[in-house]
Design a protein around this motif. Structure first.
Motif, PDB file in Angstrom:
ATOM      1  N   ASP A  14      41.549 164.466  16.316  1.00 17.10           N
ATOM      2  CA  ASP A  14      41.854 166.056  15.493  1.00 17.10           C
ATOM      3  C   ASP A  14      40.783 167.195  15.486  1.00 17.10           C
ATOM      4  O   ASP A  14      39.795 167.128  15.925  1.00 17.10           O
ATOM      5  N   GLY A  15      41.147 167.977  14.408  1.00 16.89           N
ATOM      6  CA  GLY A  15      40.688 169.718  14.733  1.00 16.89           C
ATOM      7  C   GLY A  15      40.715 170.694  15.195  1.00 16.89           C
ATOM      8  O   GLY A  15      42.490 171.087  15.966  1.00 16.89           O
ATOM      9  N   SER A  16      40.244 171.632  15.108  1.00 12.39           N
ATOM     10  CA  SER A  16      40.911 172.772  15.412  1.00 12.39           C
ATOM     11  C   SER A  16      41.777 173.516  17.126  1.00 12.39           C
ATOM     12  O   SER A  16      41.998 173.878  17.401  1.00 12.39           O
ATOM     13  N   CYS A  17      40.219 172.549  17.451  1.00 13.09           N
ATOM     14  CA  CYS A  17      40.349 172.871  18.927  1.00 13.09           C
ATOM     15  C   CYS A  17      40.816 170.739  19.335  1.00 13.09           C
ATOM     16  O   CYS A  17      39.682 169.265  19.694  1.00 13.09           O
ATOM     17  N   PRO A  18      41.673 169.971  19.572  1.00 10.79           N
ATOM     18  CA  PRO A  18      41.952 168.742  19.556  1.00 10.79           C
ATOM     19  C   PRO A  18      41.791 168.764  21.165  1.00 10.79           C
ATOM     20  O   PRO A  18      41.764 169.242  21.883  1.00 10.79           O
ATOM     21  N   ASN A  19      41.132 167.528  20.982  1.00 14.07           N
ATOM     22  CA  ASN A  19      40.492 167.275  22.581  1.00 14.07           C
ATOM     23  C   ASN A  19      41.069 165.865  23.006  1.00 14.07           C
ATOM     24  O   ASN A  19      41.325 164.695  22.331  1.00 14.07           O
ATOM     25  N   VAL A  20      41.371 165.942  24.202  1.00 11.97           N
ATOM     26  CA  VAL A  20      42.372 164.439  25.210  1.00 11.97           C
ATOM     27  C   VAL A  20      41.326 163.716  26.021  1.00 11.97           C
ATOM     28  O   VAL A  20      40.897 164.272  27.188  1.00 11.97           O
ATOM     29  N   PHE A  21      41.099 162.438  25.404  1.00 13.79           N
ATOM     30  CA  PHE A  21      40.224 161.784  25.998  1.00 13.79           C
ATOM     31  C   PHE A  21      40.504 160.676  26.676  1.00 13.79           C
ATOM     32  O   PHE A  21      40.977 159.577  26.064  1.00 13.79           O
ATOM     33  N   PRO A  22      40.969 160.580  27.765  1.00 16.09           N
ATOM     34  CA  PRO A  22      41.018 159.200  28.709  1.00 16.09           C
ATOM     35  C   PRO A  22      40.392 158.288  29.057  1.00 16.09           C
ATOM     36  O   PRO A  22      38.996 158.799  29.746  1.00 16.09           O
ATOM     37  N   ASP A  75      49.777 169.969  28.836  1.00 16.18           N
ATOM     38  CA  ASP A  75      50.167 170.940  29.062  1.00 16.18           C
ATOM     39  C   ASP A  75      48.329 171.499  28.341  1.00 16.18           C
ATOM     40  O   ASP A  75      48.021 172.301  27.613  1.00 16.18           O
ATOM     41  N   VAL A  76      47.228 170.420  28.673  1.00 15.06           N
ATOM     42  CA  VAL A  76      45.883 170.828  28.217  1.00 15.06           C
ATOM     43  C   VAL A  76      44.927 170.521  29.126  1.00 15.06           C
ATOM     44  O   VAL A  76      45.487 170.094  30.537  1.00 15.06           O
ATOM     45  N   SER A  77      43.623 171.217  28.819  1.00 17.74           N
ATOM     46  CA  SER A  77      42.542 170.945  29.714  1.00 17.74           C
ATOM     47  C   SER A  77      42.015 169.794  29.764  1.00 17.74           C
ATOM     48  O   SER A  77      41.538 169.801  27.724  1.00 17.74           O
ATOM     49  N   ILE A  78      41.614 168.631  30.600  1.00 15.71           N
ATOM     50  CA  ILE A  78      41.399 167.617  29.766  1.00 15.71           C
ATOM     51  C   ILE A  78      39.318 167.433  30.702  1.00 15.71           C
ATOM     52  O   ILE A  78      39.523 167.565  32.797  1.00 15.71           O
ATOM     53  N   PRO A  79      38.355 167.859  30.781  1.00 15.91           N
ATOM     54  CA  PRO A  79      37.247 168.154  31.257  1.00 15.91           C
ATOM     55  C   PRO A  79      36.244 166.832  31.111  1.00 15.91           C
ATOM     56  O   PRO A  79      35.913 166.776  32.081  1.00 15.91           O
ATOM     57  N   GLU A  80      36.570 165.908  30.566  1.00 15.92           N
ATOM     58  CA  GLU A  80      35.455 164.883  31.155  1.00 15.92           C
ATOM     59  C   GLU A  80      37.193 163.271  30.812  1.00 15.92           C
ATOM     60  O   GLU A  80      37.745 163.637  29.367  1.00 15.92           O
ATOM     61  N   GLY A  81      36.372 162.035  30.555  1.00 13.76           N
ATOM     62  CA  GLY A  81      36.776 161.137  30.678  1.00 13.76           C
ATOM     63  C   GLY A  81      35.805 160.322  30.575  1.00 13.76           C
ATOM     64  O   GLY A  81      34.816 160.113  30.788  1.00 13.76           O
ATOM     65  N   ALA A  82      35.967 158.609  30.376  1.00 12.19           N
ATOM     66  CA  ALA A  82      34.688 157.784  30.081  1.00 12.19           C
ATOM     67  C   ALA A  82      35.192 156.596  31.189  1.00 12.19           C
ATOM     68  O   ALA A  82      36.692 156.014  30.900  1.00 12.19           O
ATOM     69  N   LEU A  83      34.820 155.995  31.787  1.00 11.02           N
ATOM     70  CA  LEU A  83      34.611 154.398  32.267  1.00 11.02           C
ATOM     71  C   LEU A  83      34.017 153.127  31.737  1.00 11.02           C
ATOM     72  O   LEU A  83      32.792 153.417  31.368  1.00 11.02           O
ATOM     73  N   PHE A  84      35.005 152.040  30.987  1.00 10.00           N
ATOM     74  CA  PHE A  84      34.383 151.049  29.691  1.00 10.00           C
ATOM     75  C   PHE A  84      33.648 149.761  31.617  1.00 10.00           C
ATOM     76  O   PHE A  84      35.266 149.508  31.369  1.00 10.00           O
ATOM     77  N   TYR A  85      32.869 149.264  31.404  1.00  9.69           N
ATOM     78  CA  TYR A  85      32.599 148.278  31.924  1.00  9.69           C
ATOM     79  C   TYR A  85      32.261 147.104  31.298  1.00  9.69           C
ATOM     80  O   TYR A  85      31.359 147.256  30.454  1.00  9.69           O
ATOM     81  N   GLY A  86      32.958 146.010  31.305  1.00  5.41           N
ATOM     82  CA  GLY A  86      32.632 144.719  30.411  1.00  5.41           C
ATOM     83  C   GLY A  86      31.370 144.496  30.648  1.00  5.41           C
ATOM     84  O   GLY A  86      31.455 143.916  29.959  1.00  5.41           O
ATOM     85  N   LEU A  87      30.787 144.050  31.943  1.00  6.13           N
ATOM     86  CA  LEU A  87      29.396 143.053  32.215  1.00  6.13           C
ATOM     87  C   LEU A  87      29.214 144.097  31.357  1.00  6.13           C
ATOM     88  O   LEU A  87      27.748 143.656  31.030  1.00  6.13           O
ATOM     89  N   THR A  88      28.478 145.370  31.226  1.00  9.67           N
ATOM     90  CA  THR A  88      27.517 146.264  30.857  1.00  9.67           C
ATOM     91  C   THR A  88      27.504 146.442  29.663  1.00  9.67           C
ATOM     92  O   THR A  88      26.919 146.761  28.750  1.00  9.67           O
ATOM     93  N   ARG A  89      28.885 146.264  28.907  1.00  8.97           N
ATOM     94  CA  ARG A  89      29.327 146.337  27.887  1.00  8.97           C
ATOM     95  C   ARG A  89      28.768 148.270  27.304  1.00  8.97           C
ATOM     96  O   ARG A  89      29.072 148.165  26.014  1.00  8.97           O
ATOM     97  N   ARG A  90      29.607 148.777  28.868  1.00  5.44           N
ATOM     98  CA  ARG A  90      28.418 150.563  28.449  1.00  5.44           C
ATOM     99  C   ARG A  90      29.671 151.133  28.507  1.00  5.44           C
ATOM    100  O   ARG A  90      30.676 150.740  29.914  1.00  5.44           O
ATOM    101  N   ARG A  91      29.897 152.284  27.850  1.00  3.61           N
ATOM    102  CA  ARG A  91      31.076 153.466  28.440  1.00  3.61           C
ATOM    103  C   ARG A  91      30.253 154.427  29.591  1.00  3.61           C
ATOM    104  O   ARG A  91      28.910 154.470  29.346  1.00  3.61           O
ATOM    105  N   VAL A  92      30.457 154.926  31.077  1.00  3.22           N
ATOM    106  CA  VAL A  92      30.682 155.724  31.246  1.00  3.22           C
ATOM    107  C   VAL A  92      30.485 157.187  31.910  1.00  3.22           C
ATOM    108  O   VAL A  92      32.381 157.529  31.786  1.00  3.22           O
ATOM    109  N   ALA A  93      30.389 157.852  31.064  1.00  8.28           N
ATOM    110  CA  ALA A  93      31.020 160.061  31.190  1.00  8.28           C
ATOM    111  C   ALA A  93      31.431 159.715  32.594  1.00  8.28           C
ATOM    112  O   ALA A  93      30.815 159.595  34.010  1.00  8.28           O
ATOM    113  N   VAL A  94      32.894 160.442  32.750  1.00 11.00           N
ATOM    114  CA  VAL A  94      33.281 160.828  33.982  1.00 11.00           C
ATOM    115  C   VAL A  94      33.762 162.184  33.996  1.00 11.00           C
ATOM    116  O   VAL A  94      34.933 162.673  32.825  1.00 11.00           O
ATOM    117  N   LEU A  95      32.887 163.136  34.515  1.00  8.25           N
ATOM    118  CA  LEU A  95      33.223 164.912  34.501  1.00  8.25           C
ATOM    119  C   LEU A  95      34.538 165.087  35.509  1.00  8.25           C
ATOM    120  O   LEU A  95      33.990 164.999  36.670  1.00  8.25           O
TER     121      LEU A  95
END
Length: 212
Positions: free
Chosen positions: A83-91, A121-141
């Protein structure tokens, strides 16, 4: 295969192994192993855990997505809408293992972003990969290099699937031994076979030597 749309999963399969991609999406072959079963369980848990709205973020699970211009379609594991003035879409794409040396996971995620950009009709600069073995998100630009690579893989995958041909196997232990299609693919056996042209050349050489 639908000649108009390539499933997003095919892009990852192609980068992992073009023969695997053709076996699954052209010959319609599939087999489960421990890795694929664990992956299915993880995706089931994701659908149950991530839903609704929390901390200013609305989460959509198993979201159907498509990019008609690129001819790709599929399902996004999780898409977060802030939410917010500049909504962000994050896969966010969920994987059972750990970060890989190749870029197959990144290409699949970038393809999801390309679908969402076309739909919303938006620009999506980044997303993330979540790996089960490490239980961490890895940012993807989603930089231009990754976008270009993703478009190249889309074109190459389309060319392979529309050809209707399955590439010959090339046995690589690290890749092949963990593949659920190992028994159907038979890379050790079929990978040793020489092309008919090589066999004919050898026979011709033998006959020529016998005439001397």
């Amino acid at each position: 295969m639908d000649q108009d749309f390539i499933p997003l999963s095919a892009l990852q399969h192609f980068l992992y192994c073009p023969r695997q991609c053709a076996l699954i999406h052209t010959e319609r072959l599939w087999a489960e192993n421990q890795q694929t079963a664990e992956g299915l369980l993880m995706h089931d848990r994701v659908d149950k855990i991530h839903s609704g709205r929390r901390r200013g973020v609305r989460t959509a699970c198993a979201l159907p997505i498509v990019n008609p211009a690129l001819g790709i379609s599929g399902v996004a594991d999780v898409v977060e809408f802030s939410d917010g003035s500049c909504p962000n879409v994050f896969p966010v794409e969920y994987k059972r293992g750990r970060k890989k040396a190749h870029r197959a996971d990144e290409v699949q995620l970038c393809a999801q972003a390309l679908c969402l950009e076309a739909m919303l009709d938006v620009s999506i600069p980044e997303g993330a990969l979540f790996y089960g073995l490490t239980r961490r998100r890895v940012a993807v630009l989603f930089d231009q290099e990754l976008r270009n690579l993703t478009c190249e893989i889309i074109s190459a995958t389309r060319e392979l699937l529309l050809s209707g041909k399955t590439p010959l196997p090339q046995y690589l232990p690290k890749r092949c031994d963990s593949c659920s299609l190992f028994d159907l693919c038979q890379p050790r056996l079929l990978g040793r076979r020489k092309p008919v042209s090589d066999w004919l050349t050898e026979q011709t050489k033998e006959e020529s030597c016998g005439d001397n």
